[in-house]
Design a protein around this motif. Structure first.
Motif, PDB file in Angstrom:
ATOM      1  N   ARG A 504     124.105 -36.526  74.785  1.00 30.06           N
ATOM      2  CA  ARG A 504     125.537 -36.775  74.570  1.00 30.06           C
ATOM      3  C   ARG A 504     125.799 -38.212  74.128  1.00 30.06           C
ATOM      4  NH1 ARG A 504     127.551 -33.382  79.907  1.00 30.06           N
ATOM      5  NH2 ARG A 504     127.115 -31.322  79.050  1.00 30.06           N
ATOM      6  N   CYS A 505     125.041 -38.625  73.145  1.00 28.68           N
ATOM      7  CA  CYS A 505     125.165 -39.985  72.608  1.00 28.68           C
ATOM      8  C   CYS A 505     126.430 -40.093  71.760  1.00 28.68           C
ATOM      9  CB  CYS A 505     123.933 -40.303  71.769  1.00 28.68           C
ATOM     10  SG  CYS A 505     123.979 -41.897  70.939  1.00 28.68           S
ATOM     11  N   THR A 506     127.234 -41.127  71.991  1.00 30.98           N
ATOM     12  CA  THR A 506     128.479 -41.266  71.228  1.00 30.98           C
ATOM     13  C   THR A 506     128.218 -41.465  69.733  1.00 30.98           C
ATOM     14  OG1 THR A 506     128.550 -43.638  71.670  1.00 30.98           O
ATOM     15  CG2 THR A 506     129.739 -42.208  73.187  1.00 30.98           C
ATOM     16  N   LEU A 507     127.042 -41.973  69.375  1.00 34.45           N
ATOM     17  CA  LEU A 507     126.753 -42.232  67.971  1.00 34.45           C
ATOM     18  C   LEU A 507     126.290 -40.995  67.212  1.00 34.45           C
ATOM     19  CD1 LEU A 507     125.079 -45.754  68.129  1.00 34.45           C
ATOM     20  CD2 LEU A 507     127.460 -45.165  67.665  1.00 34.45           C
ATOM     21  N   THR A 508     126.155 -39.846  67.894  1.00 35.09           N
ATOM     22  CA  THR A 508     125.888 -38.603  67.153  1.00 35.09           C
ATOM     23  C   THR A 508     127.181 -37.881  66.799  1.00 35.09           C
ATOM     24  OG1 THR A 508     125.590 -37.287  69.174  1.00 35.09           O
ATOM     25  CG2 THR A 508     123.613 -38.297  68.209  1.00 35.09           C
ATOM     26  N   GLY A 509     128.309 -38.557  66.931  1.00 36.29           N
ATOM     27  CA  GLY A 509     129.586 -37.986  66.512  1.00 36.29           C
ATOM     28  C   GLY A 509     130.357 -37.369  67.660  1.00 36.29           C
ATOM     29  N   ASN A 510     131.562 -36.946  67.348  1.00 38.81           N
ATOM     30  CA  ASN A 510     132.469 -36.373  68.338  1.00 38.81           C
ATOM     31  C   ASN A 510     133.254 -35.273  67.633  1.00 38.81           C
ATOM     32  OD1 ASN A 510     133.570 -36.840  71.168  1.00 38.81           O
ATOM     33  ND2 ASN A 510     135.469 -36.852  69.989  1.00 38.81           N
ATOM     34  N   PHE A 511     132.745 -34.042  67.708  1.00 36.43           N
ATOM     35  CA  PHE A 511     133.318 -32.947  66.927  1.00 36.43           C
ATOM     36  C   PHE A 511     134.665 -32.546  67.508  1.00 36.43           C
ATOM     37  CE2 PHE A 511     133.358 -28.327  65.641  1.00 36.43           C
ATOM     38  CZ  PHE A 511     133.405 -28.547  64.277  1.00 36.43           C
ATOM     39  N   GLU A 512     135.712 -32.720  66.723  1.00 37.80           N
ATOM     40  CA  GLU A 512     137.073 -32.376  67.149  1.00 37.80           C
ATOM     41  C   GLU A 512     137.568 -31.259  66.246  1.00 37.80           C
ATOM     42  OE1 GLU A 512     137.865 -36.710  69.031  1.00 37.80           O
ATOM     43  OE2 GLU A 512     137.672 -36.396  66.886  1.00 37.80           O
ATOM     44  N   ALA A 513     137.616 -30.053  66.801  1.00 42.40           N
ATOM     45  CA  ALA A 513     137.901 -28.875  65.986  1.00 42.40           C
ATOM     46  C   ALA A 513     138.859 -27.937  66.698  1.00 42.40           C
ATOM     47  CB  ALA A 513     136.607 -28.127  65.661  1.00 42.40           C
ATOM     48  N   VAL A 514     139.676 -27.272  65.893  1.00 44.55           N
ATOM     49  CA  VAL A 514     140.514 -26.165  66.343  1.00 44.55           C
ATOM     50  C   VAL A 514     140.047 -24.931  65.586  1.00 44.55           C
ATOM     51  CG1 VAL A 514     142.847 -25.226  66.443  1.00 44.55           C
ATOM     52  CG2 VAL A 514     142.474 -27.687  66.769  1.00 44.55           C
ATOM     53  N   ALA A 515     139.777 -23.849  66.313  1.00 43.89           N
ATOM     54  CA  ALA A 515     139.331 -22.597  65.698  1.00 43.89           C
ATOM     55  C   ALA A 515     140.362 -21.502  65.956  1.00 43.89           C
ATOM     56  CB  ALA A 515     137.973 -22.184  66.257  1.00 43.89           C
ATOM     57  N   ARG A 516     140.464 -20.577  65.009  1.00 41.08           N
ATOM     58  CA  ARG A 516     141.371 -19.430  65.167  1.00 41.08           C
ATOM     59  C   ARG A 516     140.578 -18.132  65.042  1.00 41.08           C
ATOM     60  NH1 ARG A 516     146.855 -18.555  64.674  1.00 41.08           N
ATOM     61  NH2 ARG A 516     147.276 -20.532  63.634  1.00 41.08           N
ATOM     62  N   ASP A 517     140.800 -17.237  65.985  1.00 45.13           N
ATOM     63  CA  ASP A 517     140.220 -15.903  65.916  1.00 45.13           C
ATOM     64  C   ASP A 517     141.104 -15.029  65.028  1.00 45.13           C
ATOM     65  OD1 ASP A 517     138.265 -13.847  67.263  1.00 45.13           O
ATOM     66  OD2 ASP A 517     140.257 -12.927  67.301  1.00 45.13           O
ATOM     67  N   LEU A 518     140.524 -14.467  63.963  1.00 47.82           N
ATOM     68  CA  LEU A 518     141.336 -13.703  63.013  1.00 47.82           C
ATOM     69  C   LEU A 518     141.892 -12.425  63.618  1.00 47.82           C
ATOM     70  CD1 LEU A 518     139.557 -13.964  59.538  1.00 47.82           C
ATOM     71  CD2 LEU A 518     141.683 -15.037  60.292  1.00 47.82           C
ATOM     72  N   LYS A 519     141.161 -11.813  64.536  1.00 48.78           N
ATOM     73  CA  LYS A 519     141.636 -10.548  65.104  1.00 48.78           C
ATOM     74  C   LYS A 519     142.826 -10.748  66.029  1.00 48.78           C
ATOM     75  CE  LYS A 519     137.191  -8.131  64.808  1.00 48.78           C
ATOM     76  NZ  LYS A 519     136.111  -7.466  65.587  1.00 48.78           N
TER      77      LYS A 519
END
Length: 538
Positions: A504-519
């Motif tokens: 969990r190294c801060t220098l490998t990025g910080n993925f900030e995502a919102v996903a939507r389920d189509l169904k």
């Protein structure tokens, strides 16, 4: 505006580690700080859209994450309007000064010669005017209140403050925030920034009259007094850029990404064009299969360490068309089989921040902003803000005087059957690698955001105390032993720069995502455990 009790509750959640999944039916926000997420959510509930929410969060992050962003840096936004289905990109990134910088090198990052012309405020206003509803005052007010009243020091901020005592403690404006009573503010201590609050109030009330006047003069006096070359004319000459985003396709998904000179979107589409030739789902997730991990690293390094690209769809359509083509991807794969891609040129230092938002109407905002260097890299301040070290990116390619810097930002929107299913991005030196791996997890393996951000990942640019940021690959230590051993054997045999880093190294990025389920239409998110963020929705 959030009350004191609500603020106190949120501040206790600003900690490293797993945050848990969040689901909602209408709207969703994820940022790297709970107060920024709350500011975005409040903007939505006041009638704002995804653009307003992202900008309100960005303004709050100026206050609560001064180690990662500043008014003296840049701000870029990828926005998709649900009603029209059109996406656009606003580049408010940094410029080179109008005056030349002869003999510029990495050593200049720690001096005033490494200070760029800022674009944050110009980009903020431009985006609010183009797509927002609430107006600048409503977007700034929550941040002003927290700057004046204070917020609790969280572990991430305290660690970086403690690691940069020299740069912070020498300057009066650093001491008045972090040494308010002659003693360093400790963990959970109150961080008040009254000078920053006044600056934001004047921006709210006076706009460009203040920004191009007193703020620009204070900035330039600080910069020139330390050997820099920026003048008020640089501020007056700056213009945000509205651009057509790049588009690509990966399996059944349509990709929308940032165009050069914010060239991370181009890198990702190029990488996905290569990965599409492989049955990755059969090979297994990169956190478990060295075959997949190696493929992702090679595709990433082929695009990330390639010479930077400056033209976009309007200024260099033929060149960009070739880079985006599937045929070019096949040629690159053939070349990649012959030899490992090697890097050339100097390496920028890390630092950045990201926000992803989907509102109740389906509008999407993916915003990245930054001071674009390690925190307080030069020890200079103006009007309560550190002066950006964004000249770090001038090492990739030194722009012509007054021209926009080339920066590997990569805000992304992913569509399935014409509907947005992922709004994502990442900060840090490894933002392209981070976004690539997590999108593969979501698109090829059907992971949730919560599952994906918990996986170990690889990053870019190992750091050596003697050699600085090297062109190569880092690997978080919690990969399975067999995968880790195969990685070390491969990079050792090929004499590639590599390094094992902590989980969990801060220098490998910080993925900030919102996903939507189509169904079901439901939205979901989870803040990355590598920083202190939060997701929230309704």
């Amino acid at each position: 505006m959030m009350d004191a009790r609500r603020r106190a509750e949120l501040e206790t959640t600003a900690r490293f580690g797993p945050k848990g999944a969040v689901q909602a039916d209408n709207a969703m926000v994820v940022t790297s700080h709970p107060l920024a997420t709350e500011a975005a959510l409040e903007a939505l509930k006041r009638g704002g859209n995804a653009c307003d929410a992202a900008l309100a969060a960005a303004a709050m992050q100026l206050v609560v994450e001064p180690h990662m962003t500043a008014l003296t840096g840049g701000l870029s936004l990828l926005y998709r309007d649900a009603a029209s289905g059109r996406a656009a990109y606003m580049n408010g990134n940094i410029n080179a000064p109008l005056a030349p910088l002869p003999g510029y090198s990495g050593r200049d990052i720690h001096t005033a010669r490494g200070v760029p012309v800022p674009g944050w405020w110009s980009g903020f206003q431009a985006a609010a005017g183009a797509w927002g509803r609430l107006g600048v005052a409503a977007l700034l007010d929550p941040a002003i209140a927290v700057a004046r009243e204070g917020f609790r020091m969280n572990p991430y901020l305290f660690g970086l403050v403690y690691g940069h005592l020299e740069q912070l403690g020498v300057h009066e404006q650093g001491r008045e925030v972090f040494w308010p009573d002659g003693e360093l503010v400790g963990p959970d201590g109150l961080v008040r920034q009254s000078r920053m609050a006044r600056t934001l109030e004047r921006l709210r009330d006076e706009g460009d009259a203040y920004y191009l006047g007193d703020f620009a003069h204070a900035f330039c006096a600080e910069c020139q007094g330390a050997g820099g070359v920026i003048t008020p004319q640089d501020f007056r000459a700056y213009r945000p850029m509205f651009q057509r985003p790049l588009e690509g396709r990966y399996r059944r998904f349509d990709l929308i990404g940032s165009p050069p000179p914010d060239d991370g979107g181009l890198m990702l589409i190029e990488a996905f064009n290569m990965l599409e030739r492989f049955d990755i789902a059969r090979m297994g997730p990169p956190s478990e299969s060295f075959e997949t991990l190696q493929l992702l690293i090679r595709a990433h390094n082929a695009v990330y360490y390639a010479p930077p690209r400056q033209g976009d769809l309007d200024t260099a359509p033929a060149e960009i068309g070739i880079l985006l083509s599937k045929a070019y991807a096949e040629q690159r794969l053939t070349l990649m089989e012959m030899d490992e891609p090697r890097a050339a040129g100097a390496c920028p230092t890390p630092g950045t921040i990201h926000i992803s938002v989907v509102d109740a109407a389906g509008n999407c905002a993916s915003l990245t902003h930054s001071h674009m260097a390690s925190p307080w890299v030069n020890g200079l301040f103006a009007e309560g803000f550190q002066l950006s070290g964004g000249g770090s990116f001038f090492q990739r390619i030194l722009p012509q005087p007054g021209a926009r810097a080339t920066v590997y930002l990569a805000p992304m929107i992913v569509l399935d059957q014409g509907r947005p299913v992922i709004v994502a991005g990442s900060p840090s030196v490894s933002l392209v690698a981070c976004t690539l791996q997590n999108l593969v997890n979501l698109m090829d393996f059907g992971m949730t955001v919560e599952q994906s951000v918990s996986q170990p990942r690889f990053g870019a640019r190992p750091h050596s105390p003697d050699l600085g940021w090297l062109p190569g690959t880092t690997l978080e230590a919690d990969f399975p032993p067999a995968v880790r051993s195969a990685f070390l054997d491969w990079t050792g045999r090929r004499r590639l720069w590599s390094r094992i880093v902590q989980p969990r190294c801060t220098l490998t990025g910080n993925f900030e995502a919102v996903a939507r389920d189509l169904k079901s239409g439901r939205l979901s998110s989870a803040a990355d455990p590598r920083r202190v963020g939060a997701a929230a929705g309704y």
